[in-house]
Write a protein that holds these residues in place. Structure first.
Motif, PDB file in Angstrom:
ATOM      1  N   MET A 283       0.741  -1.123  -0.010  1.00 31.81           N
ATOM      2  CA  MET A 283       0.181  -0.106   0.047  1.00 31.81           C
ATOM      3  C   MET A 283       0.802   1.295   0.027  1.00 31.81           C
ATOM      4  O   MET A 283       0.674   2.303  -0.778  1.00 31.81           O
ATOM      5  CB  MET A 283      -0.989  -0.073   1.230  1.00 31.81           C
ATOM      6  CG  MET A 283      -2.105  -0.826   0.925  1.00 31.81           C
ATOM      7  SD  MET A 283      -3.165   0.008  -0.425  1.00 31.81           S
ATOM      8  CE  MET A 283      -4.587  -1.312  -0.443  1.00 31.81           C
ATOM      9  N   LYS A 284       2.001   1.527   0.712  1.00 30.94           N
ATOM     10  CA  LYS A 284       2.622   2.479   0.805  1.00 30.94           C
ATOM     11  C   LYS A 284       3.429   2.618  -0.453  1.00 30.94           C
ATOM     12  O   LYS A 284       3.849   3.730  -0.829  1.00 30.94           O
ATOM     13  CB  LYS A 284       3.764   2.443   1.996  1.00 30.94           C
ATOM     14  CG  LYS A 284       4.225   3.468   2.222  1.00 30.94           C
ATOM     15  CD  LYS A 284       4.967   3.481   3.924  1.00 30.94           C
ATOM     16  CE  LYS A 284       5.404   5.026   4.230  1.00 30.94           C
ATOM     17  NZ  LYS A 284       4.522   5.902   4.954  1.00 30.94           N
ATOM     18  N   LEU A 286       2.342   2.078  -3.278  1.00 32.28           N
ATOM     19  CA  LEU A 286       1.304   2.365  -4.344  1.00 32.28           C
ATOM     20  C   LEU A 286       1.217   3.973  -4.178  1.00 32.28           C
ATOM     21  O   LEU A 286       1.170   4.737  -4.979  1.00 32.28           O
ATOM     22  CB  LEU A 286      -0.007   2.071  -3.942  1.00 32.28           C
ATOM     23  CG  LEU A 286      -0.173   0.575  -4.467  1.00 32.28           C
ATOM     24  CD1 LEU A 286      -1.563  -0.030  -3.862  1.00 32.28           C
ATOM     25  CD2 LEU A 286      -0.286   0.138  -6.074  1.00 32.28           C
ATOM     26  N   ASP A 287       1.253   4.490  -2.943  1.00 33.85           N
ATOM     27  CA  ASP A 287       1.202   6.044  -2.641  1.00 33.85           C
ATOM     28  C   ASP A 287       2.421   6.548  -3.021  1.00 33.85           C
ATOM     29  O   ASP A 287       2.341   7.615  -3.669  1.00 33.85           O
ATOM     30  CB  ASP A 287       1.132   6.186  -1.067  1.00 33.85           C
ATOM     31  CG  ASP A 287      -0.422   5.885  -0.734  1.00 33.85           C
ATOM     32  OD1 ASP A 287      -1.262   6.259  -1.305  1.00 33.85           O
ATOM     33  OD2 ASP A 287      -0.608   5.727   0.437  1.00 33.85           O
ATOM     34  N   LYS A 288       3.501   5.884  -2.919  1.00 30.64           N
ATOM     35  CA  LYS A 288       4.918   6.587  -3.192  1.00 30.64           C
ATOM     36  C   LYS A 288       4.841   6.642  -4.893  1.00 30.64           C
ATOM     37  O   LYS A 288       5.375   7.628  -5.195  1.00 30.64           O
ATOM     38  CB  LYS A 288       5.809   5.624  -2.697  1.00 30.64           C
ATOM     39  CG  LYS A 288       7.354   6.080  -3.057  1.00 30.64           C
ATOM     40  CD  LYS A 288       8.383   5.047  -2.667  1.00 30.64           C
ATOM     41  CE  LYS A 288       9.890   5.824  -3.243  1.00 30.64           C
ATOM     42  NZ  LYS A 288      10.847   4.713  -2.368  1.00 30.64           N
ATOM     43  N   ARG A 290       2.447   6.844  -6.820  1.00 30.54           N
ATOM     44  CA  ARG A 290       1.137   7.718  -7.356  1.00 30.54           C
ATOM     45  C   ARG A 290       0.497   6.691  -8.309  1.00 30.54           C
ATOM     46  O   ARG A 290      -0.098   7.004  -9.167  1.00 30.54           O
ATOM     47  CB  ARG A 290       1.469   8.786  -8.137  1.00 30.54           C
ATOM     48  CG  ARG A 290       2.296   9.568  -7.569  1.00 30.54           C
ATOM     49  CD  ARG A 290       1.769  10.554  -6.235  1.00 30.54           C
ATOM     50  NE  ARG A 290       2.289  11.484  -5.759  1.00 30.54           N
ATOM     51  CZ  ARG A 290       2.882  11.669  -4.824  1.00 30.54           C
ATOM     52  NH1 ARG A 290       3.307  10.390  -4.095  1.00 30.54           N
ATOM     53  NH2 ARG A 290       3.630  12.631  -4.342  1.00 30.54           N
ATOM     54  N   MET A 292      -2.081   4.541  -6.673  1.00 36.28           N
ATOM     55  CA  MET A 292      -3.394   4.219  -5.903  1.00 36.28           C
ATOM     56  C   MET A 292      -4.673   4.421  -6.729  1.00 36.28           C
ATOM     57  O   MET A 292      -5.547   3.201  -6.664  1.00 36.28           O
ATOM     58  CB  MET A 292      -3.349   5.002  -4.716  1.00 36.28           C
ATOM     59  CG  MET A 292      -4.582   4.841  -3.695  1.00 36.28           C
ATOM     60  SD  MET A 292      -4.326   3.021  -3.106  1.00 36.28           S
ATOM     61  CE  MET A 292      -3.116   3.382  -1.825  1.00 36.28           C
ATOM     62  N   ASP A 296      -7.080   1.123  -7.539  1.00 36.70           N
ATOM     63  CA  ASP A 296      -8.590   1.020  -7.125  1.00 36.70           C
ATOM     64  C   ASP A 296      -9.504   1.084  -8.302  1.00 36.70           C
ATOM     65  O   ASP A 296     -10.189   0.208  -8.097  1.00 36.70           O
ATOM     66  CB  ASP A 296      -8.781   2.626  -6.452  1.00 36.70           C
ATOM     67  CG  ASP A 296      -8.373   2.650  -4.962  1.00 36.70           C
ATOM     68  OD1 ASP A 296      -8.018   1.722  -4.348  1.00 36.70           O
ATOM     69  OD2 ASP A 296      -8.170   3.786  -4.392  1.00 36.70           O
ATOM     70  N   ALA A 320      -9.429   4.044  -1.489  1.00 34.41           N
ATOM     71  CA  ALA A 320      -8.743   5.032  -0.759  1.00 34.41           C
ATOM     72  C   ALA A 320      -9.465   6.345  -1.292  1.00 34.41           C
ATOM     73  O   ALA A 320      -9.889   6.823  -2.116  1.00 34.41           O
ATOM     74  CB  ALA A 320      -7.209   5.562  -1.716  1.00 34.41           C
ATOM     75  N   THR A 322      -8.399   9.295  -1.431  1.00 35.82           N
ATOM     76  CA  THR A 322      -7.950  10.156  -2.345  1.00 35.82           C
ATOM     77  C   THR A 322      -8.505   9.901  -3.621  1.00 35.82           C
ATOM     78  O   THR A 322      -8.605  10.508  -4.454  1.00 35.82           O
ATOM     79  CB  THR A 322      -6.198  10.132  -2.254  1.00 35.82           C
ATOM     80  OG1 THR A 322      -6.139   8.865  -2.429  1.00 35.82           O
ATOM     81  CG2 THR A 322      -5.773  10.588  -1.066  1.00 35.82           C
ATOM     82  N   SER A 323      -8.545   8.530  -3.805  1.00 33.56           N
ATOM     83  CA  SER A 323      -9.095   8.163  -5.335  1.00 33.56           C
ATOM     84  C   SER A 323     -10.599   8.705  -5.340  1.00 33.56           C
ATOM     85  O   SER A 323     -10.974   9.118  -6.478  1.00 33.56           O
ATOM     86  CB  SER A 323      -9.068   6.699  -5.314  1.00 33.56           C
ATOM     87  OG  SER A 323      -7.875   6.511  -5.307  1.00 33.56           O
ATOM     88  N   GLU A 353      -9.441   6.796   6.551  1.00 33.09           N
ATOM     89  CA  GLU A 353      -8.076   7.775   6.430  1.00 33.09           C
ATOM     90  C   GLU A 353      -7.921   8.365   8.002  1.00 33.09           C
ATOM     91  O   GLU A 353      -8.600   8.465   8.440  1.00 33.09           O
ATOM     92  CB  GLU A 353      -8.303   8.790   5.329  1.00 33.09           C
ATOM     93  CG  GLU A 353      -9.515   9.924   5.529  1.00 33.09           C
ATOM     94  CD  GLU A 353      -9.561  10.683   4.494  1.00 33.09           C
ATOM     95  OE1 GLU A 353      -8.490  11.057   3.960  1.00 33.09           O
ATOM     96  OE2 GLU A 353     -10.785  11.008   4.026  1.00 33.09           O
TER      97      GLU A 353
END
Length: 466
Positions: A283-284, A286-288, A290, A292, A296, A320, A322-323, A353
């Motif tokens: 998961m981290k 995916l965030d790093k 970009r 995510m 999703d 997420a 953010t998505s 979140e």
């Protein structure tokens, strides 16, 4: 503490001297040039003035350079290395040593200390904790190690050798910290440890330390809960899995009045050699990277195109936030639901979140678009993080899910009272409630007694692969 101060001064002086030598040479060259080009007799006063100018110039330049290094190298509050210099120093150490350990020590309640006792006392706590760490290591005959303040209440220490040599040391620091107070201010310490066998990339190692610390804060155990993978390999695995849409889906039944009403989807990415990567591992990344949003959408498309065809129940998917707040995601969701009319009313988004999104009106407008499409919205981890409670109050959602901490401890009267209170609050707002991790008959019966709507756990149903 740090490298010994005398050694640090010597180091700075050597750097300053190295920079001042060209200036010294230039002044000498100018004076020498005057000697050989002048046709007049040079008075003794010229020699004296030249010598004085030379001495004072060198002293002034050395002073400025030395103070400049003092500012750049040392944090003004803790008197430890700054983050920028510490990273540079440790990068070099990792390169030069086969085994190198990083140790993170954090003041967990620094924010509370700043609010309650003031920033001045918070700064004093930072300084005293740094001093305490240095003295503790010195007492253990560990000297000449870099110690730096990297952010907030977080300190990073570099030690030569593998983490097995220092694991016990960290556990002893925990024990000692229980008795540690500064002017009657209680200090809460946590930390984590890893070494260069995991990676030679300092940035990844530090990110991993914070992940480990989050996992270990409750138990104060220096352990990892999933297999560690070299970061460059992990990133490659994740990128290829997203590109090839290579993943598995498992589901677990969710019950309403002893009837299966919904299934939650659990995703694992697949590597080229069919190895499965759990969300906690990727998961981290995916965030790093970009990724995510792509992740999703990939999961949602697979569920709509496959899962909804295999069952009549609703499917709950973790998405997420953010998505959800991304216009591209909303646009694609509309397209998917327009081309799959049977999806309406059968998809549930689970949102979680830790940080509260301040533009709540805009957030609600976005959620309303999804609800109009036929998607139900769940706020996850209610009762665990402050944000979940604020979202219960402010967001227009359809249901809430209690954090698993309460299902494990529902038999305790205080936890039962919390769940009962949240359950009533949610019902008064017209929301359905959901509890997971129902692992035994007692939790099952108690959940029914409290009037929780949806029940989920191994006691009721195991995971099934799709």
């Amino acid at each position: 503490m740090l490298l010994p101060q005398t050694k640090e001064r010597e180091y700075r002086f050597r750097l300053a001297l190295r920079m001042v030598l060209p200036v010294f040479a230039l002044i000498l060259a100018l004076i020498f040039h005057t000697f050989i080009t002048s046709n007049e007799v040079i008075s003794i006063s010229f020699y004296i003035e030249s010598l004085l100018i030379l001495v004072f110039s060198i002293y002034f330049i050395l002073f400025l350079i030395y103070k400049g290094f003092d500012i750049n190298i040392t944090d003004s509050v803790t008197k430890t290395f700054t983050r920028q210099y510490l990273y540079k120093y440790i990068k070099k150490e990792i390169k030069e040593n086969n085994n190198y350990t990083l140790l993170l020590i954090s003041i967990d309640n620094l924010h509370e200390i700043n609010n309650r006792y003031g920033i001045k006392n918070g700064d004093k706590v930072l300084y005293e904790v740094a001093k305490w760490i240095g003295e503790y290591f010195k007492h253990k005959d560990i000297i000449n190690f870099p110690l730096g303040h990297i952010k907030g209440g977080d300190f990073l220490i570099g030690l030569k050798g593998s983490k097995s040599e220092y694991k016990t040391l960290l556990e002893l620091i925990y024990l000692k910290s229980d008795e540690f107070k500064i002017d009657d201010i209680e200090i809460q310490i946590s930390g984590a440890i890893n070494d260069s066998s995991l990676s030679k990339d300092i940035n990844y190692l530090i990110e991993n330390l914070f992940e480990l610390q989050n996992q270990n804060r409750s138990s104060k155990q220096v352990t990892n809960t999933y297999e560690e993978i070299n970061p460059s390999e992990l990133e490659s695995f994740v990128i290829r899995a997203i590109k090839q849409k290579s993943f598995t889906i498992s589901t677990q039944d969710i019950f309403l009045n002893d009837k299966v009403i919904m299934k939650e989807c659990f995703i694992k990415l697949k590597t080229d050699n069919e190895k499965l990567l759990y969300p906690k591992a990727y998961m981290k990344v995916l965030d790093k990277l970009r990724l995510m949003l792509d992740y999703d959408l990939m999961v949602l498309e697979k569920n709509i195109n496959k899962c909804l065809l295999t069952s009549e129940e609703k499917f709950a998917i973790s998405i997420a936030p953010t998505s959800v707040r991304n216009p591209r995601f909303i646009s694609r969701v509309k397209e998917l639901f327009e081309s799959n009319s049977d999806s309406k009313g059968r998809v549930v988004f689970i949102l979680s979140e830790s940080e509260y999104y301040p533009r709540i009106d805009k957030y609600n407008s976005t959620l309303q678009i999804l609800r109009d499409i036929g998607i139900e919205i769940v706020i996850d981890r209610l009762g665990s993080i402050h944000t979940s409670f604020l979202y219960l109050r402010d967001l227009d959602v359809d249901m809430v899910r209690f954090d698993s901490y309460y299902s494990k401890n529902t038999n305790e009267s205080k936890h039962r009272a919390v769940v009962d209170g949240f359950n009533k609050m949610a019902h008064e707002k017209g929301l359905k409630t959901w509890i997971k991790m129902v692992e035994n008959e007692d939790v099952n019966n108690l959940s029914k007694e409290l009037g929780i709507d949806y029940l989920q756990g191994k006691y009721l149903a195991n995971l099934e692969n799709i």
